[in-house]
Scaffold this motif. Structure first.
Motif, PDB file in Angstrom:
ATOM      1  N   GLY A   7      36.729 -11.948   1.207  1.00  0.00           N
ATOM      2  CA  GLY A   7      35.302 -11.945   0.903  1.00  0.00           C
ATOM      3  C   GLY A   7      34.842 -13.292   0.383  1.00  0.00           C
ATOM      4  N   VAL A   8      33.524 -13.440   0.253  1.00  0.00           N
ATOM      5  CA  VAL A   8      32.940 -14.757  -0.017  1.00  0.00           C
ATOM      6  C   VAL A   8      32.043 -14.721  -1.262  1.00  0.00           C
ATOM      7  N   LEU A   9      32.138 -15.772  -2.045  1.00  0.00           N
ATOM      8  CA  LEU A   9      31.248 -16.017  -3.178  1.00  0.00           C
ATOM      9  C   LEU A   9      30.322 -17.180  -2.853  1.00  0.00           C
ATOM     10  N   TRP A  10      29.019 -16.994  -3.077  1.00  0.00           N
ATOM     11  CA  TRP A  10      28.032 -18.077  -3.009  1.00  0.00           C
ATOM     12  C   TRP A  10      27.404 -18.264  -4.386  1.00  0.00           C
ATOM     13  N   ILE A  11      27.456 -19.468  -4.901  1.00  0.00           N
ATOM     14  CA  ILE A  11      26.751 -19.846  -6.131  1.00  0.00           C
ATOM     15  C   ILE A  11      25.607 -20.761  -5.710  1.00  0.00           C
ATOM     16  N   VAL A  12      24.387 -20.404  -6.109  1.00  0.00           N
ATOM     17  CA  VAL A  12      23.191 -21.108  -5.634  1.00  0.00           C
ATOM     18  C   VAL A  12      22.351 -21.541  -6.826  1.00  0.00           C
ATOM     19  N   LEU A  13      21.821 -22.754  -6.747  1.00  0.00           N
ATOM     20  CA  LEU A  13      20.984 -23.267  -7.833  1.00  0.00           C
ATOM     21  C   LEU A  13      19.863 -24.129  -7.274  1.00  0.00           C
ATOM     22  N   ASN A  14      18.632 -23.714  -7.532  1.00  0.00           N
ATOM     23  CA  ASN A  14      17.486 -24.601  -7.316  1.00  0.00           C
ATOM     24  C   ASN A  14      17.298 -25.464  -8.549  1.00  0.00           C
ATOM     25  N   GLN A  15      17.069 -26.746  -8.345  1.00  0.00           N
ATOM     26  CA  GLN A  15      16.702 -27.595  -9.473  1.00  0.00           C
ATOM     27  C   GLN A  15      15.692 -28.636  -9.017  1.00  0.00           C
ATOM     28  N   LEU A  16      14.911 -29.100  -9.961  1.00  0.00           N
ATOM     29  CA  LEU A  16      13.962 -30.163  -9.660  1.00  0.00           C
ATOM     30  C   LEU A  16      14.708 -31.377  -9.122  1.00  0.00           C
ATOM     31  N   ASP A  17      14.101 -32.044  -8.161  1.00  0.00           N
ATOM     32  CA  ASP A  17      14.751 -33.221  -7.566  1.00  0.00           C
ATOM     33  C   ASP A  17      14.532 -34.422  -8.477  1.00  0.00           C
ATOM     34  N   VAL A  18      15.420 -34.549  -9.455  1.00  0.00           N
ATOM     35  CA  VAL A  18      15.272 -35.587 -10.469  1.00  0.00           C
ATOM     36  C   VAL A  18      15.653 -36.970  -9.944  1.00  0.00           C
ATOM     37  N   HIS A  62      11.840 -30.188 -20.849  1.00  0.00           N
ATOM     38  CA  HIS A  62      13.186 -29.894 -21.369  1.00  0.00           C
ATOM     39  C   HIS A  62      13.936 -29.026 -20.366  1.00  0.00           C
ATOM     40  N   ALA A  63      13.804 -29.389 -19.079  1.00  0.00           N
ATOM     41  CA  ALA A  63      14.371 -28.569 -18.018  1.00  0.00           C
ATOM     42  C   ALA A  63      15.886 -28.664 -17.943  1.00  0.00           C
ATOM     43  N   GLY A  64      16.441 -29.795 -18.314  1.00  0.00           N
ATOM     44  CA  GLY A  64      17.892 -29.947 -18.261  1.00  0.00           C
ATOM     45  C   GLY A  64      18.449 -30.144 -16.869  1.00  0.00           C
ATOM     46  N   ASP A  65      17.579 -30.393 -15.872  1.00  0.00           N
ATOM     47  CA  ASP A  65      18.038 -30.570 -14.494  1.00  0.00           C
ATOM     48  C   ASP A  65      18.631 -31.965 -14.319  1.00  0.00           C
ATOM     49  N   VAL A  66      19.896 -32.008 -13.976  1.00  0.00           N
ATOM     50  CA  VAL A  66      20.599 -33.267 -13.719  1.00  0.00           C
ATOM     51  C   VAL A  66      21.376 -33.096 -12.426  1.00  0.00           C
ATOM     52  N   TYR A  67      21.209 -34.026 -11.501  1.00  0.00           N
ATOM     53  CA  TYR A  67      21.899 -33.928 -10.216  1.00  0.00           C
ATOM     54  C   TYR A  67      23.250 -34.607 -10.313  1.00  0.00           C
ATOM     55  N   ARG A  68      24.315 -33.814 -10.183  1.00  0.00           N
ATOM     56  CA  ARG A  68      25.685 -34.333 -10.195  1.00  0.00           C
ATOM     57  C   ARG A  68      26.337 -33.955  -8.869  1.00  0.00           C
ATOM     58  N   PRO A  69      26.231 -34.809  -7.877  1.00  0.00           N
ATOM     59  CA  PRO A  69      26.662 -34.433  -6.522  1.00  0.00           C
ATOM     60  C   PRO A  69      28.138 -34.087  -6.395  1.00  0.00           C
ATOM     61  N   HIS A  70      28.971 -34.557  -7.324  1.00  0.00           N
ATOM     62  CA  HIS A  70      30.407 -34.303  -7.195  1.00  0.00           C
ATOM     63  C   HIS A  70      30.864 -33.060  -7.964  1.00  0.00           C
ATOM     64  N   TRP A  71      29.940 -32.418  -8.679  1.00  0.00           N
ATOM     65  CA  TRP A  71      30.312 -31.237  -9.457  1.00  0.00           C
ATOM     66  C   TRP A  71      30.652 -30.063  -8.544  1.00  0.00           C
ATOM     67  N   ARG A  72      31.678 -29.299  -8.913  1.00  0.00           N
ATOM     68  CA  ARG A  72      32.013 -28.052  -8.248  1.00  0.00           C
ATOM     69  C   ARG A  72      32.350 -27.017  -9.313  1.00  0.00           C
ATOM     70  N   PRO A  73      32.013 -25.756  -9.085  1.00  0.00           N
ATOM     71  CA  PRO A  73      32.424 -24.719 -10.037  1.00  0.00           C
ATOM     72  C   PRO A  73      33.933 -24.535 -10.004  1.00  0.00           C
ATOM     73  N   GLU A  74      34.504 -24.277 -11.155  1.00  0.00           N
ATOM     74  CA  GLU A  74      35.937 -24.006 -11.244  1.00  0.00           C
ATOM     75  C   GLU A  74      36.141 -22.498 -11.187  1.00  0.00           C
ATOM     76  N   LEU A  75      36.781 -22.027 -10.129  1.00  0.00           N
ATOM     77  CA  LEU A  75      36.842 -20.595  -9.852  1.00  0.00           C
ATOM     78  C   LEU A  75      38.220 -19.987 -10.067  1.00  0.00           C
ATOM     79  N   GLY A  76      39.205 -20.788 -10.376  1.00  0.00           N
ATOM     80  CA  GLY A  76      40.512 -20.239 -10.676  1.00  0.00           C
ATOM     81  C   GLY A  76      41.312 -19.858  -9.444  1.00  0.00           C
ATOM     82  N   PRO A  77      42.436 -19.158  -9.664  1.00  0.00           N
ATOM     83  CA  PRO A  77      43.410 -18.931  -8.592  1.00  0.00           C
ATOM     84  C   PRO A  77      42.990 -17.907  -7.548  1.00  0.00           C
ATOM     85  N   GLY A  78      41.908 -17.165  -7.785  1.00  0.00           N
ATOM     86  CA  GLY A  78      41.513 -16.145  -6.832  1.00  0.00           C
ATOM     87  C   GLY A  78      40.777 -16.663  -5.619  1.00  0.00           C
ATOM     88  N   PHE A  79      40.409 -17.955  -5.629  1.00  0.00           N
ATOM     89  CA  PHE A  79      39.553 -18.500  -4.587  1.00  0.00           C
ATOM     90  C   PHE A  79      40.159 -19.739  -3.948  1.00  0.00           C
TER      91      PHE A  79
END
Length: 250
Positions: A129-140, A153-170
């Motif tokens: 099965g598949v997990l999708w993590i989705v985030l809209n953010q302002l184009d800062v 105080h939106a906190g929107d920062v574009y980090r193109p190299h970031w990936r979620p850490e999902l552990g051994p199940g994925f």
């Protein structure tokens, strides 16, 4: 992009406050690009929309004929969701092992405990099965939008190299970027600020100051004529990962 850094108790409390602004949230928060929703829907099957809120992603998934169950800890927000709703959290999902083919987490990963939630998602997903993590953010990346995000105080920062850490199940996390914009007026932007966690957890005098700063910004620093609508640029950042058939092979 990795989300706010705060203690678990604070993260849980703030993550459950959006139902108080459900009407405004539905009206001014952007939806998700059609091309992305099509890509998510292509993974098909039984869907869990986790931290589904009012249903900004649930609705287009239902429109594409998918069977969706919505899980969220905020009953006020969940009451507006068109799918079958169940109260629950990412850390404690009220579904059976291997019961869904697809899990979506839209606009909410930063409110979840990533390690515990990834393990729970792996539990309810069937192997493959598949997990999708989705985030809209302002184009800062756009200067005036960066300034706007700071006022809000939106906190929107574009980090193109970031990936979620999902552990051994994925397996490997695949990243996708979709650019889009929405037409808004100044009043819409004030309403947008009112759906942000900073606003929702702030006292009245702070909210009034943020609104005044926003209106001053569009009157003086980035002038917008009365009644004019402008295109507000967004980035839709999404991350796709497949549940491993053998979690031990990660």
């Amino acid at each position: 992009m990795a989300g706010p850094r705060m203690p678990a108790a604070g993260r849980e409390a703030h993550g459950r406050c959006f139902g108080t602004a459900a009407d405004v949230y539905d009206a001014v928060r952007p939806g998700y690009p059609d091309a992305l929703v099509d890509a998510i829907a292509a993974d098909g099957g039984a869907v869990l929309d986790l931290a589904a809120g009012t249903g900004k992603l649930t609705r287009p998934l239902l429109e594409r004929g998918l069977e969706v169950v919505a899980v969220d800890p905020d009953g006020q927000a969940l009451a507006r969701n068109p799918a079958r709703g169940i109260l629950g959290t990412g850390e404690s999902i009220p579904l059976a092992d291997g019961s869904v083919d697809l899990v979506t987490v839209a606009q909410a990963w930063h409110w979840l405990d990533p390690e515990r939630s990834a393990a729970e998602i792996a539990r309810v997903l069937r192997p493959g099965g598949v997990l999708w993590i989705v985030l809209n953010q302002l184009d800062v990346r756009v200067d005036w939008v960066l300034r706007l995000s700071r006022i809000m105080h939106a906190g929107d920062v574009y980090r193109p190299h970031w990936r979620p850490e999902l552990g051994p199940g994925f397996g490997r996390v695949e990243a996708r970027l979709d650019e889009f914009s929405t037409p808004v007026g100044v009043d819409d932007i004030v309403d947008l600020a009112a759906t942000r966690s900073y606003w929702l957890r702030s006292p009245r005098h702070i909210r009034k100051r943020v609104e005044a700063n926003l209106r001053d910004y569009f009157a003086e620093e980035h002038p917008v004529a009365l009644g004019t609508r402008l295109d507000l640029p967004y980035l839709c950042l999404s991350y796709r990962a497949q549940r491993l058939t053998d979690a031990g092979s990660a």
